[in-house]
Enzyme design. Structure first.
Site, short mmCIF file in Angstrom:
data_model
loop_
_atom_site.label_atom_id
_atom_site.label_comp_id
_atom_site.label_asym_id
_atom_site.label_seq_id
_atom_site.Cartn_x
_atom_site.Cartn_y
_atom_site.Cartn_z
N ASP A 1 0.67 -1.15 -0.04
CA ASP A 1 -0.02 0.04 0.03
C ASP A 1 1.08 1.32 0.11
O ASP A 1 0.93 1.98 1.12
CB ASP A 1 -0.81 -0.05 1.19
N LEU A 2 1.38 1.70 -1.29
CA LEU A 2 2.25 2.82 -1.28
C LEU A 2 1.75 3.87 -1.98
O LEU A 2 2.44 5.08 -1.92
CB LEU A 2 3.70 2.15 -1.92
N LYS A 3 0.40 3.79 -2.42
CA LYS A 3 -0.43 4.98 -2.86
C LYS A 3 0.48 5.94 -3.81
O LYS A 3 0.70 7.12 -3.59
CB LYS A 3 -0.91 5.84 -1.86
N HIS B 1 1.48 8.45 -6.39
CA HIS B 1 0.91 9.65 -6.96
C HIS B 1 2.09 10.67 -7.73
O HIS B 1 2.75 11.32 -7.04
CB HIS B 1 -0.06 10.41 -5.81
N ILE C 1 3.79 12.24 -11.94
CA ILE C 1 3.47 12.29 -13.43
C ILE C 1 3.59 10.89 -13.72
O ILE C 1 4.14 9.99 -13.29
CB ILE C 1 4.78 13.36 -13.97
N PRO C 2 2.64 10.89 -14.93
CA PRO C 2 2.48 9.49 -15.48
C PRO C 2 3.81 8.77 -15.62
O PRO C 2 4.03 7.57 -15.50
CB PRO C 2 1.88 9.67 -16.97
N ASN C 3 4.84 9.35 -16.24
CA ASN C 3 5.94 8.57 -16.54
C ASN C 3 6.83 8.20 -15.45
O ASN C 3 7.43 7.04 -15.23
CB ASN C 3 7.07 9.46 -17.24
N THR C 4 6.63 9.01 -14.27
CA THR C 4 7.28 8.44 -12.74
C THR C 4 6.52 7.29 -12.35
O THR C 4 7.05 6.54 -11.67
CB THR C 4 7.43 9.62 -12.06
N THR D 1 -10.37 8.09 3.76
CA THR D 1 -11.28 8.35 4.54
C THR D 1 -11.41 9.31 5.52
O THR D 1 -12.18 9.79 6.39
CB THR D 1 -11.88 6.97 5.23
N ARG E 1 -14.54 -2.50 12.06
CA ARG E 1 -14.48 -2.80 13.35
C ARG E 1 -15.39 -3.90 13.92
O ARG E 1 -16.83 -3.76 13.66
CB ARG E 1 -14.74 -1.56 14.19
N GLN F 1 -10.85 5.93 13.31
CA GLN F 1 -11.83 5.80 12.06
C GLN F 1 -13.27 6.25 12.20
O GLN F 1 -13.71 6.34 13.08
CB GLN F 1 -11.95 4.13 11.83
N ARG G 1 -5.96 -2.80 13.60
CA ARG G 1 -5.70 -2.52 15.03
C ARG G 1 -6.62 -3.68 15.79
O ARG G 1 -6.09 -4.06 16.83
CB ARG G 1 -5.71 -1.13 15.78
O1 C5P Z 1 -6.15 -0.24 12.26
P1 C5P Z 1 -7.24 0.03 11.20
O2 C5P Z 1 -8.01 -1.10 11.01
O3 C5P Z 1 -7.92 1.15 11.38
O4 C5P Z 1 -6.37 0.06 10.01
C1 C5P Z 1 -6.78 0.46 8.55
C2 C5P Z 1 -5.66 0.34 7.60
O5 C5P Z 1 -6.15 0.71 6.60
C3 C5P Z 1 -4.42 1.33 7.88
O6 C5P Z 1 -3.12 0.70 7.46
C4 C5P Z 1 -4.81 2.64 7.19
O7 C5P Z 1 -3.50 3.33 6.75
C5 C5P Z 1 -5.48 1.99 5.93
N1 C5P Z 1 -6.48 2.91 5.11
C6 C5P Z 1 -7.58 3.54 5.86
N2 C5P Z 1 -8.50 4.25 5.17
C7 C5P Z 1 -8.05 4.53 3.96
C8 C5P Z 1 -7.09 4.02 3.43
C9 C5P Z 1 -6.15 3.07 4.03
O8 C5P Z 1 -7.67 3.23 7.07
N3 C5P Z 1 -8.78 5.21 3.16
#
Ligand code: C5P
Length: 245
Positions: free
Chosen positions: A66-68, A70, A72-75, A129, A191, A200, A221
């Site tokens: 999960d490195l997200k 973002h 420019i397109p080439n990079t 979120t 949860r 959250q 968590r």
């Molecule tokens: O501990 P928890 O269940 O809240 O962890 C949720 C995981 O999902 C975390 O690694 C958080 O960075 C990731 N995440 C998120 N909301 C997003 C995108 C990723 O909670 N919109």
């Protein structure tokens, strides 16, 4: 029944939000044989480097990196070409990078995937979120409702040829309506009943998330911070199974 149980386990991704290999080992050791899929975020990837992916793969786990991305397109394309070589099963980019960037990312991912190997799933992050209506409207200068922007981003992501999006489970029905059932949804904000909400806000239980149509749940968590992670894992699996039977 067993098949159904296996499927559920493969669709619940445990977020390894740690910064050292030692913490990861301590966390996954008791969960070995139970969990199937883990998520490596920036904290862990930047601290431990690419070796963390092979370490987890050798343990028989699927890995969502999960490195997200973002940029420019080439990079973005080059980043994905490199990421493809690490052996992750799922990677992601920010949908806010636009269609051209996402399409380039997919191209890079295909170029970097070894011949005969499966291309990792490529997922777009919609609106984080943590971004509320006020932040989106005023700071990011994006007008409208968050849900409408999420659906718009999902459509863009599909248009760019990606496999799906990260979103809140509550947004899954509208995303599926807009982009089709086969479009993958990956949902954090999970949860189990009685668990601490933490930071959250738009949360659901695992049962609700599956009922809403989520394909993959990201759970951090609630499992990794529990006194008895295996017990929590088993009770989640049991609750989901019961709900689906
Ligand atoms: O501990 P928890 O269940 O809240 O962890 C949720 C995981 O999902 C975390 O690694 C958080 O960075 C990731 N995440 C998120 N909301 C997003 C995108 C990723 O909670 N919109």
């Amino acid at each position: 029944m067993q098949q159904q149980l296996t499927d559920i386990r493969e669709r619940m991704i445990v977020a390894l939000d740690f910064s050292t290999l030692d913490e990861v080992k301590k966390c996954i050791e008791p969960l070995q044989g139970h969990i199937r899929y883990v998520k490596v975020g920036m904290e862990l990837a930047y601290a431990e480097g690419p070796a963390i992916v092979s370490f987890l793969k050798e343990k028989g786990l699927n890995v969502f990196l999960d490195l997200k991305v973002h940029d420019i397109p080439n990079t973005a394309k080059g980043a994905m070409r490199s990421l493809a070589r690490l052996g992750a099963d799922m990677v992601n980019v920010h949908a806010a990078g636009g269609v051209a960037m996402m399409a380039a990312a997919r191209e890079g991912l295909e170029q970097g995937t070894a011949a005969g190997a499966a291309r990792p799933l490529l997922i777009g992050v919609t609106m984080l979120t943590s971004t509320g209506l006020q932040t989106m409207n005023q700071e990011l200068a994006i007008p409208g409702a968050v849900e409408d922007v999420v659906v718009h981003y999902a459509r863009m992501t599909k248009q760019a040829g990606l496999d799906g999006v990260v979103a809140s489970p509550l947004e899954v029905p509208m995303i599926k309506k807009a982009a089709g059932d086969a479009f993958v949804t990956v949902t954090p904000g999970i949860r189990p009943l009685g668990a601490d909400q933490g930071d959250q806000t738009r949360i659901t239980t695992p049962e609700q998330a599956f009922r809403l149509g989520s394909d993959y749940l990201v759970i951090g968590r609630a499992i990794t911070g529990a006194k008895d992670p295996v017990g929590v894992w088993q009770s989640i699996v049991a609750a989901v199974e019961k709900d689906r039977s």
